[in-house]
Design an enzyme around this catalytic site. Structure first.
Site, PDB file in Angstrom:
ATOM      1  NE  ARG A   1      -2.697   0.659   3.526  1.00 34.72           N
ATOM      2  CZ  ARG A   1      -2.447   1.521   4.510  1.00 34.72           C
ATOM      3  NH1 ARG A   1      -2.460   2.824   4.270  1.00 34.72           N
ATOM      4  NH2 ARG A   1      -2.163   1.089   5.723  1.00 34.72           N
TER       5      ARG A   1
ATOM      6  CG  ASP B   1      -8.052  14.604 -16.410  1.00 31.27           C
ATOM      7  OD1 ASP B   1      -7.305  13.977 -17.187  1.00 31.27           O
ATOM      8  OD2 ASP B   1      -9.098  14.111 -15.944  1.00 31.27           O
TER       9      ASP B   1
ATOM     10  CE  LYS C   1     -11.433   7.288 -19.380  1.00 25.83           C
ATOM     11  NZ  LYS C   1     -11.431   7.099 -17.917  1.00 25.83           N
TER      12      LYS C   1
END
Length: 389
Positions: A59, A183, A208
């Site tokens: 993590r 972004d 994407k």
């Protein structure tokens, strides 16, 4: 493939790490483990004191995830990067690292709908005010920035594909001491490098184009060591949106072909956009290069754009008649996709009107995949004929 292409040469330099891989493997191994053990008590103490930097728990740090982060940082020209389990995990962790109750965010209009919903729900409950401005109106941005904590951008923006002068907007943010975030999922670092234009932090939905195969959900943040380090220390460990080793490995796989795929998406989508612009049933095409010019800082275009039908076209019949274009959300993979705005505007999670997003209900978003320009154009032409009332 043109091996003299500087973009391809740059990409090949980035991924040429074979000599460091275990067993001299040509592909980096997947370090699929939840934790890492210590050889001695002293090593464990030194690690917890910060005297040694090494994996402890996946993590926090994992070698496969770190390899992806380093590759993305180099592509974006950043000092550091941080991987996440989704694009929204990257957005939420970044925003929550820099704002507190009572702060204000300035955001360009037409941002990714789920980011819009995050700002309108969770941040609203935290008493964080979000002001939306037209990113093409630099005077409006200048007036909104004083006193803001964060300036959130997309360019081109979702659905309407408005492209902004990122360098000019980033300069305004710095002038007023506002941290700028963008972004960059649409253009990728192949066609746009916001950090070089003065933006502080760059986000991606790595699901994407970075992944490119529609088989991974992930996000990533890039920027300076100080700013990325703040997100790594203040939000990443506690919100839990960590990137898995296998997903990081899939992203490493996808990014090796990123320059080639982006050029293929660009060529096919631009040709189809030009043909749609001249179609008798199309009112408008929203594509950053439709006028054959690109704004400063944008070196190319991707496969995602939208167009607006004229009155008299049955959008549902158009969608149902398509063969190559599949009805589906997301984008960036090899497959071609279509999403009608009238469906998005009916979404139950915080329903929004066309006025809220500024999207025409006759708008259709296309992701042009890699099936071939002529086959895809034939599919669109046939579907439009079937949808004409």
């Amino acid at each position: 493939m043109n091996f003299e292409d500087p973009i391809l040469q740059h990409a090949s330099r980035i991924v040429a790490h074979d000599e460091t891989n275990a067993f001299d493997a040509v592909v980096p191994p997947i370090v699929q483990t939840s934790l890492f053990t210590f050889s001695t008590y002293e090593e464990m103490v030194a690690t917890y004191r910060g005297e040694i930097s090494r994996p402890v728990y996946t993590r926090g740090l994992n070698p496969t995830v770190r390899a992806f982060e380093e590759m993305l940082a180099k592509l974006e020209g950043g000092e550091d990067a941080l991987g996440f389990a989704s694009g929204m995990a990257a957005i939420s962790s970044t925003v929550l690292s820099f704002v507190k109750p009572g702060d204000r965010i300035v955001a360009v209009r037409h941002i990714y709908p789920d980011a819009f919903r995050l700002f309108g729900t969770l941040l609203a409950r935290m008493n964080v005010d979000v002001v939306y401005v037209d990113g093409c109106d630099e005077d409006a941005v200048r007036k909104a920035l004083p006193g803001a904590k964060l300036f959130y951008m997309e360019s081109p923006t979702s659905w309407v594909m408005e492209a902004h002068d990122i360098g000019a907007l980033a300069a305004l943010a710095r002038q007023y001491g506002v941290i700028s975030v963008i972004d960059n999922s649409w253009a990728t670092p192949i066609f746009q490098k916001p950090l070089s234009l003065g933006v502080d932090l760059v986000l991606h939905s790595a699901s994407k184009y970075l992944g490119g195969h529609s088989d991974v959900v992930a996000g990533v943040l890039a920027g300076s060591k100080d700013l990325v380090g703040r997100v790594r220390a203040e939000a990443y460990p506690y919100l839990g949106g960590k990137l898995s080793p296998f997903d990081a490995w899939l992203l490493l796989r996808g990014m090796r072909t990123l320059p080639v795929r982006m050029k293929a998406h660009e060529a096919s989508a631009f040709e189809i956009a030009k043909r749609l612009q001249n179609h008798v049933q199309v009112e408008q095409v929203c594509h950053p290069a439709i006028c054959d010019t690109l704004p400063a800082g944008l070196a190319g275009t991707s496969g995602l754009f939208s167009f607006i039908f004229k009155e008299g076209v049955d959008v549902s019949a158009f969608c149902n008649a398509l063969q190559y274009f599949k009805l589906g959300v997301s984008w960036g993979g090899h497959e071609s996709l279509v999403v009608p705005a009238e469906v998005v505007l009916q979404q139950k999670a915080q329903p929004n009107s066309a006025q809220t997003f500024g999207i025409s209900p006759r708008s259709v978003r296309l992701h042009v995949g890699l099936e071939g320009t002529e086959a895809l154009w034939g599919d669109l032409e046939s579907a439009i004929r079937a949808a004409k009332n």
